[in-house]
Design a protein around this motif. Sequence first.
Motif, PDB file in Angstrom:
ATOM      1  N   ASN A   1       0.832  -1.203   0.000  1.00  0.00           N
ATOM      2  CA  ASN A   1       0.000   0.000   0.000  1.00  0.00           C
ATOM      3  C   ASN A   1       0.867   1.254   0.000  1.00  0.00           C
ATOM      4  OD1 ASN A   1      -2.708   1.290   0.252  1.00  0.00           O
ATOM      5  ND2 ASN A   1      -1.759   2.144   2.072  1.00  0.00           N
ATOM      6  N   TRP A   2       0.435   2.229  -0.807  1.00  0.00           N
ATOM      7  CA  TRP A   2       1.122   3.517  -0.873  1.00  0.00           C
ATOM      8  C   TRP A   2       0.072   4.616  -0.788  1.00  0.00           C
ATOM      9  CZ3 TRP A   2       4.709   5.253  -5.506  1.00  0.00           C
ATOM     10  CH2 TRP A   2       5.320   6.477  -5.173  1.00  0.00           C
ATOM     11  N   GLY A   3      -0.298   4.954   0.430  1.00  0.00           N
ATOM     12  CA  GLY A   3      -1.227   6.050   0.639  1.00  0.00           C
ATOM     13  C   GLY A   3      -2.664   5.714   0.285  1.00  0.00           C
ATOM     14  N   SER A   4      -3.472   6.743   0.170  1.00  0.00           N
ATOM     15  CA  SER A   4      -4.906   6.591  -0.053  1.00  0.00           C
ATOM     16  C   SER A   4      -5.291   6.852  -1.508  1.00  0.00           C
ATOM     17  CB  SER A   4      -5.682   7.567   0.847  1.00  0.00           C
ATOM     18  OG  SER A   4      -5.299   7.420   2.200  1.00  0.00           O
ATOM     19  N   ASN A   5      -6.316   6.157  -1.958  1.00  0.00           N
ATOM     20  CA  ASN A   5      -6.968   6.437  -3.255  1.00  0.00           C
ATOM     21  C   ASN A   5      -6.022   6.324  -4.453  1.00  0.00           C
ATOM     22  OD1 ASN A   5      -9.392   7.160  -1.819  1.00  0.00           O
ATOM     23  ND2 ASN A   5      -8.420   9.124  -1.360  1.00  0.00           N
TER      24      ASN A   5
ATOM     25  N   HIS B   1      -7.698  -3.503  -6.616  1.00  0.00           N
ATOM     26  CA  HIS B   1      -7.040  -3.799  -5.346  1.00  0.00           C
ATOM     27  C   HIS B   1      -6.571  -5.250  -5.255  1.00  0.00           C
ATOM     28  CE1 HIS B   1      -8.075   0.087  -3.511  1.00  0.00           C
ATOM     29  NE2 HIS B   1      -9.176  -0.004  -4.235  1.00  0.00           N
ATOM     30  N   GLU B   2      -6.495  -5.912  -6.374  1.00  0.00           N
ATOM     31  CA  GLU B   2      -6.106  -7.311  -6.384  1.00  0.00           C
ATOM     32  C   GLU B   2      -5.441  -7.620  -7.721  1.00  0.00           C
ATOM     33  OE1 GLU B   2      -8.386 -11.555  -5.410  1.00  0.00           O
ATOM     34  OE2 GLU B   2      -9.348  -9.625  -5.052  1.00  0.00           O
ATOM     35  N   THR B   3      -4.385  -8.438  -7.682  1.00  0.00           N
ATOM     36  CA  THR B   3      -3.693  -8.799  -8.910  1.00  0.00           C
ATOM     37  C   THR B   3      -3.227 -10.246  -8.846  1.00  0.00           C
ATOM     38  OG1 THR B   3      -1.795  -8.323 -10.350  1.00  0.00           O
ATOM     39  CG2 THR B   3      -1.499  -7.904  -8.012  1.00  0.00           C
ATOM     40  N   ASN B   4      -3.210 -10.887 -10.005  1.00  0.00           N
ATOM     41  CA  ASN B   4      -2.688 -12.245 -10.124  1.00  0.00           C
ATOM     42  C   ASN B   4      -1.260 -12.269 -10.684  1.00  0.00           C
ATOM     43  OD1 ASN B   4      -4.985 -13.544  -9.111  1.00  0.00           O
ATOM     44  ND2 ASN B   4      -5.984 -13.546 -11.107  1.00  0.00           N
ATOM     45  N   ASP B   5      -0.602 -11.123 -10.721  1.00  0.00           N
ATOM     46  CA  ASP B   5       0.783 -11.083 -11.180  1.00  0.00           C
ATOM     47  C   ASP B   5       1.659 -11.961 -10.281  1.00  0.00           C
ATOM     48  OD1 ASP B   5      -0.082  -9.292 -13.036  1.00  0.00           O
ATOM     49  OD2 ASP B   5       0.992  -7.557 -12.215  1.00  0.00           O
ATOM     50  N   LEU B   6       2.575 -12.691 -10.902  1.00  0.00           N
ATOM     51  CA  LEU B   6       3.521 -13.529 -10.175  1.00  0.00           C
ATOM     52  C   LEU B   6       4.645 -12.669  -9.596  1.00  0.00           C
ATOM     53  CD1 LEU B   6       3.861 -16.337 -12.857  1.00  0.00           C
ATOM     54  CD2 LEU B   6       2.764 -16.633 -10.637  1.00  0.00           C
TER      55      LEU B   6
ATOM     56  N   GLN C   1       3.304  -1.725 -10.596  1.00  0.00           N
ATOM     57  CA  GLN C   1       2.102  -2.186  -9.920  1.00  0.00           C
ATOM     58  C   GLN C   1       1.884  -1.435  -8.610  1.00  0.00           C
ATOM     59  OE1 GLN C   1       4.369  -4.059 -11.545  1.00  0.00           O
ATOM     60  NE2 GLN C   1       3.653  -6.168 -11.863  1.00  0.00           N
ATOM     61  N   ILE C   2       2.979  -1.157  -7.892  1.00  0.00           N
ATOM     62  CA  ILE C   2       2.859  -0.412  -6.641  1.00  0.00           C
ATOM     63  C   ILE C   2       2.327   0.992  -6.895  1.00  0.00           C
ATOM     64  CG2 ILE C   2       4.205   0.625  -4.763  1.00  0.00           C
ATOM     65  CD1 ILE C   2       5.970  -1.867  -4.807  1.00  0.00           C
ATOM     66  N   LYS C   3       2.660   1.560  -8.041  1.00  0.00           N
ATOM     67  CA  LYS C   3       2.157   2.886  -8.398  1.00  0.00           C
ATOM     68  C   LYS C   3       0.722   2.841  -8.903  1.00  0.00           C
ATOM     69  CE  LYS C   3       5.596   3.870 -11.221  1.00  0.00           C
ATOM     70  NZ  LYS C   3       6.444   4.638 -12.175  1.00  0.00           N
ATOM     71  N   GLY C   4       0.172   1.636  -9.070  1.00  0.00           N
ATOM     72  CA  GLY C   4      -1.182   1.503  -9.580  1.00  0.00           C
ATOM     73  C   GLY C   4      -1.250   1.321 -11.077  1.00  0.00           C
ATOM     74  N   GLU C   5      -0.105   1.000 -11.690  1.00  0.00           N
ATOM     75  CA  GLU C   5      -0.051   0.805 -13.135  1.00  0.00           C
ATOM     76  C   GLU C   5      -0.024  -0.689 -13.463  1.00  0.00           C
ATOM     77  OE1 GLU C   5       3.479   2.904 -14.154  1.00  0.00           O
ATOM     78  OE2 GLU C   5       2.716   4.858 -13.494  1.00  0.00           O
ATOM     79  N   LYS C   6      -0.024  -1.004 -14.757  1.00  0.00           N
ATOM     80  CA  LYS C   6      -0.098  -2.399 -15.180  1.00  0.00           C
ATOM     81  C   LYS C   6       1.206  -3.142 -14.967  1.00  0.00           C
ATOM     82  CE  LYS C   6      -1.422  -5.360 -19.050  1.00  0.00           C
ATOM     83  NZ  LYS C   6      -1.890  -5.418 -20.454  1.00  0.00           N
ATOM     84  N   GLY C   7       2.324  -2.541 -15.343  1.00  0.00           N
ATOM     85  CA  GLY C   7       3.618  -3.195 -15.203  1.00  0.00           C
ATOM     86  C   GLY C   7       3.839  -4.274 -16.243  1.00  0.00           C
ATOM     87  N   LYS C   8       4.955  -4.983 -16.093  1.00  0.00           N
ATOM     88  CA  LYS C   8       5.303  -6.092 -16.980  1.00  0.00           C
ATOM     89  C   LYS C   8       5.548  -7.331 -16.126  1.00  0.00           C
ATOM     90  CE  LYS C   8       7.399  -3.123 -20.504  1.00  0.00           C
ATOM     91  NZ  LYS C   8       8.643  -2.802 -21.264  1.00  0.00           N
ATOM     92  N   PRO C   9       4.482  -8.017 -15.721  1.00  0.00           N
ATOM     93  CA  PRO C   9       4.642  -9.143 -14.803  1.00  0.00           C
ATOM     94  C   PRO C   9       5.429 -10.298 -15.407  1.00  0.00           C
ATOM     95  CG  PRO C   9       2.392  -9.017 -15.649  1.00  0.00           C
ATOM     96  CD  PRO C   9       3.076  -7.759 -16.069  1.00  0.00           C
ATOM     97  N   ARG C  10       6.140 -11.003 -14.564  1.00  0.00           N
ATOM     98  CA  ARG C  10       6.921 -12.158 -14.996  1.00  0.00           C
ATOM     99  C   ARG C  10       5.978 -13.297 -15.409  1.00  0.00           C
ATOM    100  NH1 ARG C  10      10.644 -14.646 -11.679  1.00  0.00           N
ATOM    101  NH2 ARG C  10      11.446 -12.793 -10.630  1.00  0.00           N
TER     102      ARG C  10
END
Length: 450
Positions: free
Chosen positions: A297-301, A306-311, A343-352
């Motif tokens: 978590n990084w702050g509010s809003n 709020h859930e991801t299946n990224d490895l 992902q921590i920033k709320g973006e999609k990222g490039k999951p492994r």
Amino acid sequence: MAYWDLRYQSAPNPQSRLRPKKESPNIILILADDMGKECIGTYGSTYQTPIIDQLAQDGLKFNYGFSQPLCTPSRVQLMTGKYNYKNYTQFGFLNQNEKTFAHLARDAGYTTAIAGKWQLGPNQGLPNHFGFDKYCLWQLTQPRKKGERYAKPLIEQDGKLLSSTDDDYGPDIFVDYLLNFIETNKDRKFFAYYPMALVHEPFLPTPDSKSWKTNPAGRQTKDTLNFRDMVAYTDKNVGKIIQRLKKLNLYENTIIIFTGDNGTGHEVITTLKDGTRIPGGKGLTLDRGHHVPLIVNWGSNRYKQHETNDLVDFTDFLPTFADIMNVPVPKAWNIDGTSIYPQIKGEKGKPRQWIFSHYSPIHSPAADKHSARFFRDHRYKLYQDGRFYDLSQDLEETSPIALGKGSPEAEKIRQVFAAEFRKLPPWKPGDPGQPKSILPGLEPLKSFTE
């Protein structure tokens, strides 16, 4: 009692690390000891963890976070960003030529602290050597046989051995130390690593257990029935940290990460809300041995989802922290992880696409018999010895799928994993770990083994 060997460099002065105008977030990494994901309410547990559950509800819950199956292998991997075959020597030891995420934090101008369980080598100079300015630790220079971590704990704090009584509770000392560290450094960037004592055995009462006040002698009496209270106390201490951050107006600019170092202890069977009973999997390469909670978590809003299946595995933390701190990881460190900062920033990222585990605890015959290498993704798992499983149908790995007998999808994944195995250096269970690195002035204390 032997006292301290002070032959190590003193830490850089934390007072010199003032927060720059363009602020970077503070980081607090909380590592519960022996806590599989089945222990947390948001993952379906019947244990009471409302604060951690709320952290997930406000932040981001990773459904596929993976540690190593045992504590030292996990901690070495977590701190260095490397798979164990590159730098693991033996249980209870971190090679002294390694660099850690705390070194990165120092390079980025962060003040650093560690509080909780050490168990990475018996020398008072090691926390500073591995990048920590301040420490409050159990099992640093004093072995477990001389004192436990709960009632009447044996704790060392910044060069001093603390006195304690049966009224003192180790987890309170650790969290209070961190709260003071946060308060002291509220105007600086800080990195706090909190490798908790809880919920590792012995399963003893907490100050919130009914028996704590009614039966003081029973504070050292083991009983798995205390495990539920220990989980609740873990939750309570996470809440203390969140509360202090909010009080100091630091919550919105602090990244909080909660995870566990391996599966739950074997003595514990956890009932989920759907009635499923999960035996503790600590030390096993089964899913319940290394599938752990991971909540950020990084702050509010910040989060739309709020859930991801990224490895994610434990090599990913160091490169993630490097991205957060905006410092490069030197190529010579030869790390393996993938940053989850997007992902921590709320973006999609490039999951492994898969995770890898080289698990060779070098601890005891009972532990070492589970040594293995494997690749896995959400569904499929391939061991180096050829065992292949569809975890969606066989989570306990009772029926390996013979070569060529899986579905087209399964056989394709098997080939992908087999190709990855061919890239690795040779290894077989029973092989020794990496050569031990001990530097001058950081030799293990003889009193630790006497």
